[in-house]
Design an enzyme around this catalytic site. Structure first.
Site, PDB file in Angstrom:
ATOM      1  N   ASP A   1       6.056 143.738  12.604  1.00 11.89           N
ATOM      2  CA  ASP A   1       6.486 142.671  11.700  1.00 11.89           C
ATOM      3  C   ASP A   1       8.007 142.672  11.563  1.00 11.89           C
ATOM      4  O   ASP A   1       8.604 143.705  11.214  1.00 11.89           O
ATOM      5  CB  ASP A   1       5.875 142.866  10.302  1.00 11.89           C
ATOM      6  CG  ASP A   1       4.389 142.565  10.281  1.00 11.89           C
ATOM      7  OD1 ASP A   1       3.854 142.079  11.298  1.00 11.89           O
ATOM      8  OD2 ASP A   1       3.763 142.806   9.223  1.00 11.89           O
TER       9      ASP A   1
ATOM     10  N   ASN B   1      -3.049 146.888   9.732  1.00 13.81           N
ATOM     11  CA  ASN B   1      -2.866 147.014   8.271  1.00 13.81           C
ATOM     12  C   ASN B   1      -4.157 147.491   7.606  1.00 13.81           C
ATOM     13  O   ASN B   1      -4.146 148.312   6.681  1.00 13.81           O
ATOM     14  CB  ASN B   1      -2.467 145.665   7.662  1.00 13.81           C
ATOM     15  CG  ASN B   1      -1.132 145.156   8.174  1.00 13.81           C
ATOM     16  OD1 ASN B   1      -0.339 145.918   8.711  1.00 13.81           O
ATOM     17  ND2 ASN B   1      -0.884 143.865   8.021  1.00 13.81           N
TER      18      ASN B   1
ATOM     19  N   GLU C   1      -7.900 137.900  14.218  1.00 14.23           N
ATOM     20  CA  GLU C   1      -6.566 137.738  14.799  1.00 14.23           C
ATOM     21  C   GLU C   1      -6.526 138.186  16.267  1.00 14.23           C
ATOM     22  O   GLU C   1      -5.458 138.246  16.874  1.00 14.23           O
ATOM     23  CB  GLU C   1      -5.521 138.516  13.974  1.00 14.23           C
ATOM     24  CG  GLU C   1      -4.124 137.936  14.072  1.00 14.23           C
ATOM     25  CD  GLU C   1      -3.123 138.630  13.153  1.00 14.23           C
ATOM     26  OE1 GLU C   1      -2.266 137.931  12.600  1.00 14.23           O
ATOM     27  OE2 GLU C   1      -3.207 139.870  12.982  1.00 14.23           O
TER      28      GLU C   1
ATOM     29  N   THR D   1     -11.093 136.745  -2.537  1.00  8.39           N
ATOM     30  CA  THR D   1      -9.885 137.276  -3.188  1.00  8.39           C
ATOM     31  C   THR D   1      -9.057 136.120  -3.744  1.00  8.39           C
ATOM     32  O   THR D   1      -8.998 135.049  -3.152  1.00  8.39           O
ATOM     33  CB  THR D   1      -9.041 138.128  -2.219  1.00  8.39           C
ATOM     34  OG1 THR D   1      -8.631 137.311  -1.121  1.00  8.39           O
ATOM     35  CG2 THR D   1      -9.833 139.309  -1.697  1.00  8.39           C
ATOM     36  N   LEU D   2      -8.427 136.381  -4.884  1.00  3.87           N
ATOM     37  CA  LEU D   2      -7.698 135.335  -5.605  1.00  3.87           C
ATOM     38  C   LEU D   2      -6.268 135.752  -5.920  1.00  3.87           C
ATOM     39  O   LEU D   2      -5.707 135.356  -6.946  1.00  3.87           O
ATOM     40  CB  LEU D   2      -8.443 135.015  -6.907  1.00  3.87           C
ATOM     41  CG  LEU D   2      -9.821 134.352  -6.767  1.00  3.87           C
ATOM     42  CD1 LEU D   2     -10.591 134.403  -8.081  1.00  3.87           C
ATOM     43  CD2 LEU D   2      -9.687 132.911  -6.294  1.00  3.87           C
ATOM     44  N   GLY D   3      -5.682 136.596  -5.085  1.00  2.00           N
ATOM     45  CA  GLY D   3      -4.306 137.041  -5.319  1.00  2.00           C
ATOM     46  C   GLY D   3      -4.193 137.788  -6.638  1.00  2.00           C
ATOM     47  O   GLY D   3      -4.994 138.690  -6.936  1.00  2.00           O
TER      48      GLY D   3
ATOM     49  N   ASP E   1       6.482 141.587  -2.527  1.00  2.00           N
ATOM     50  CA  ASP E   1       6.114 140.970  -1.243  1.00  2.00           C
ATOM     51  C   ASP E   1       4.584 140.989  -1.131  1.00  2.00           C
ATOM     52  O   ASP E   1       3.970 142.059  -1.194  1.00  2.00           O
ATOM     53  CB  ASP E   1       6.759 141.781  -0.110  1.00  2.00           C
ATOM     54  CG  ASP E   1       6.309 141.332   1.264  1.00  2.00           C
ATOM     55  OD1 ASP E   1       5.784 140.205   1.399  1.00  2.00           O
ATOM     56  OD2 ASP E   1       6.483 142.129   2.210  1.00  2.00           O
TER      57      ASP E   1
ATOM     58  N   ASP F   1      -5.045 142.406   3.531  1.00  2.00           N
ATOM     59  CA  ASP F   1      -5.449 143.442   4.494  1.00  2.00           C
ATOM     60  C   ASP F   1      -5.693 144.773   3.787  1.00  2.00           C
ATOM     61  O   ASP F   1      -6.660 145.482   4.091  1.00  2.00           O
ATOM     62  CB  ASP F   1      -4.355 143.637   5.552  1.00  2.00           C
ATOM     63  CG  ASP F   1      -4.117 142.375   6.356  1.00  2.00           C
ATOM     64  OD1 ASP F   1      -5.049 141.574   6.503  1.00  2.00           O
ATOM     65  OD2 ASP F   1      -2.979 142.195   6.828  1.00  2.00           O
TER      66      ASP F   1
ATOM     67  N   ARG G   1       5.929 146.598  -2.969  1.00  2.00           N
ATOM     68  CA  ARG G   1       7.001 146.977  -2.040  1.00  2.00           C
ATOM     69  C   ARG G   1       7.015 146.042  -0.848  1.00  2.00           C
ATOM     70  O   ARG G   1       6.009 145.371  -0.568  1.00  2.00           O
ATOM     71  CB  ARG G   1       6.778 148.416  -1.550  1.00  2.00           C
ATOM     72  CG  ARG G   1       7.003 149.450  -2.644  1.00  2.00           C
ATOM     73  CD  ARG G   1       6.611 150.839  -2.192  1.00  2.00           C
ATOM     74  NE  ARG G   1       7.352 151.284  -1.033  1.00  2.00           N
ATOM     75  CZ  ARG G   1       7.050 152.379  -0.350  1.00  2.00           C
ATOM     76  NH1 ARG G   1       6.015 153.132  -0.706  1.00  2.00           N
ATOM     77  NH2 ARG G   1       7.762 152.740   0.700  1.00  2.00           N
TER      78      ARG G   1
HETATM   79  O1  RIB Z   1      -1.839 139.770   6.993  1.00  2.00           O
HETATM   80  C1  RIB Z   1      -0.496 140.104   7.218  1.00  2.00           C
HETATM   81  C2  RIB Z   1      -0.272 140.316   8.685  1.00  2.00           C
HETATM   82  O2  RIB Z   1      -0.458 139.090   9.356  1.00  2.00           O
HETATM   83  C3  RIB Z   1       1.120 140.750   9.050  1.00  2.00           C
HETATM   84  O3  RIB Z   1       1.261 142.145   9.074  1.00  2.00           O
HETATM   85  C4  RIB Z   1       1.368 140.086  10.397  1.00  2.00           C
HETATM   86  O4  RIB Z   1       1.540 140.984  11.440  1.00  2.00           O
HETATM   87  C5  RIB Z   1       0.161 139.185  10.620  1.00  2.00           C
HETATM   88  O5  RIB Z   1      -0.750 139.760  11.446  1.00  2.00           O
END
Ligand code: RIB
Length: 296
Positions: free
Chosen positions: A10, A40, A137, A216-218, A242, A248, A281
């Site tokens: 990232d 993650n 992904e 999930t709702l943040g 952040d 994840d 963080r």
């Molecule tokens: O969900 C967050 C992730 O989405 C990030 O770490 C980025 O790499 C993307 O895969």
């Protein structure tokens, strides 16, 4: 447990505000950090105490090596991570604004090479009593193969991110479906913003096959819907820096808790705590000890 998914590096760019089309803005800072939804989640699951085998594909470059070493440093087993010859490790370009919100563009790189054969290497693990944790992904055949190989004693936790419509037979094999508000709305066909809407969406999505649905709702936490269970779990309050990777961390911690024998509600509570902690963080693997970063 087995995590099948993506691994990225990232590039996390802090900005005061996002540029409009055609505009240039200066960043406040840049960090390179471990990312990728699969990595993650593997990271969070290992921190949550599970024995994690990660199935993924990185490039044969130094970035891939470094990220895998980081995962290994928190106990993730990386023997099933393939280095794809001639490929670059996946990259994600993330902008984060002062309110902690992010947007992400992923260049998949070696993740696109993850195939059924990579997953077949984990067949012996998936055939036994284990938790399989997957996201969307990586190429669909790899995810589908993992779910296909999950034996009767295996429990499948699927995080439907990034959102894609899946065949009913796959959803029928899922024990816990984890979606955020956007993914739940895409699947359900109506907006999801409140706890009541998430509950309703959860009930409806169970009809698509999974035994349990977690929405999930943040900052508002999550709702869990399963047989005899309809519960809202609040997120522990935290000062948000952040939000990258919070979902994840939630999914990884939830799946780990299931693998360790906890019931769904306890797993959701733990997921909410880990997800919340991650937002305090910068970075998607922020809770983990040993996460390295390069600042400029
Ligand atoms: O969900 C967050 C992730 O989405 C990030 O770490 C980025 O790499 C993307 O895969």
């Amino acid at each position: 447990m087995v995590v099948v998914g993506s691994a990225n590096v990232d590039y996390l760019i802090s900005v005061d505000r996002r540029p409009v089309p055609g505009e240039t803005v200066m960043a406040r800072g840049l960090r390179t950090l471990g990312g990728g939804k699969g990595a993650n989640q593997a990271f969070a699951a290992a921190l949550a105490g599970a024995e994690v085998h990660f199935v993924a594909c990185v490039g044969d470059d130094a970035l891939g090596e470094q990220r895998m070493a980081e995962l290994a440093s928190v106990g993730v087993r990386t023997a099933l991570v393939r280095r794809a010859a001639g490929s670059l490790t996946g990259l994600a370009f993330i902008t984060v604004t002062p309110d902690g919100e992010n947007d992400i563009i992923v260049a998949p790189g070696a993740n696109a090479a993850l195939g059924r054969e990579d997953v077949d290497a984990a067949a012996h693990l998936l055939a036994g009593p284990c938790v399989l944790l997957a996201q969307l992904e990586v190429p669909h055949p790899a995810t589908a193969r993992a779910i296909e190989l999950a034996g009767p004693q295996a429990r499948v936790v699927l995080n439907l991110s990034p959102w894609r419509r899946l065949p009913a037979e796959l959803l029928g094999r899922v024990d816990v479906l984890v979606v955020n508000e956007v993914e739940a709305a895409a699947m359900w066909g109506s907006p999801v913003g409140t706890v009541a809407e998430a509950m309703e969406a959860g009930r409806a999505l169970r009809g698509a096959g999974p035994s349990a649905v977690v929405v999930t709702l943040g900052a508002a936490g999550a709702v869990a819907v399963a047989d005899g269970l309809e519960e809202h779990v609040p997120s522990p309050p935290v000062e948000v820096v952040d939000t990258t990777g919070a979902g994840d961390a939630f999914a990884g911690a939830l799946a780990a808790r299931r693998a360790l024998g906890y019931d769904l509600l306890e797993a959701v509570r733990y997921g909410a705590a880990m997800g919340s902690a991650t937002t305090s963080r910068l970075g998607a693997q922020a809770v983990a000890p040993g996460t390295s970063s390069l600042s400029c």
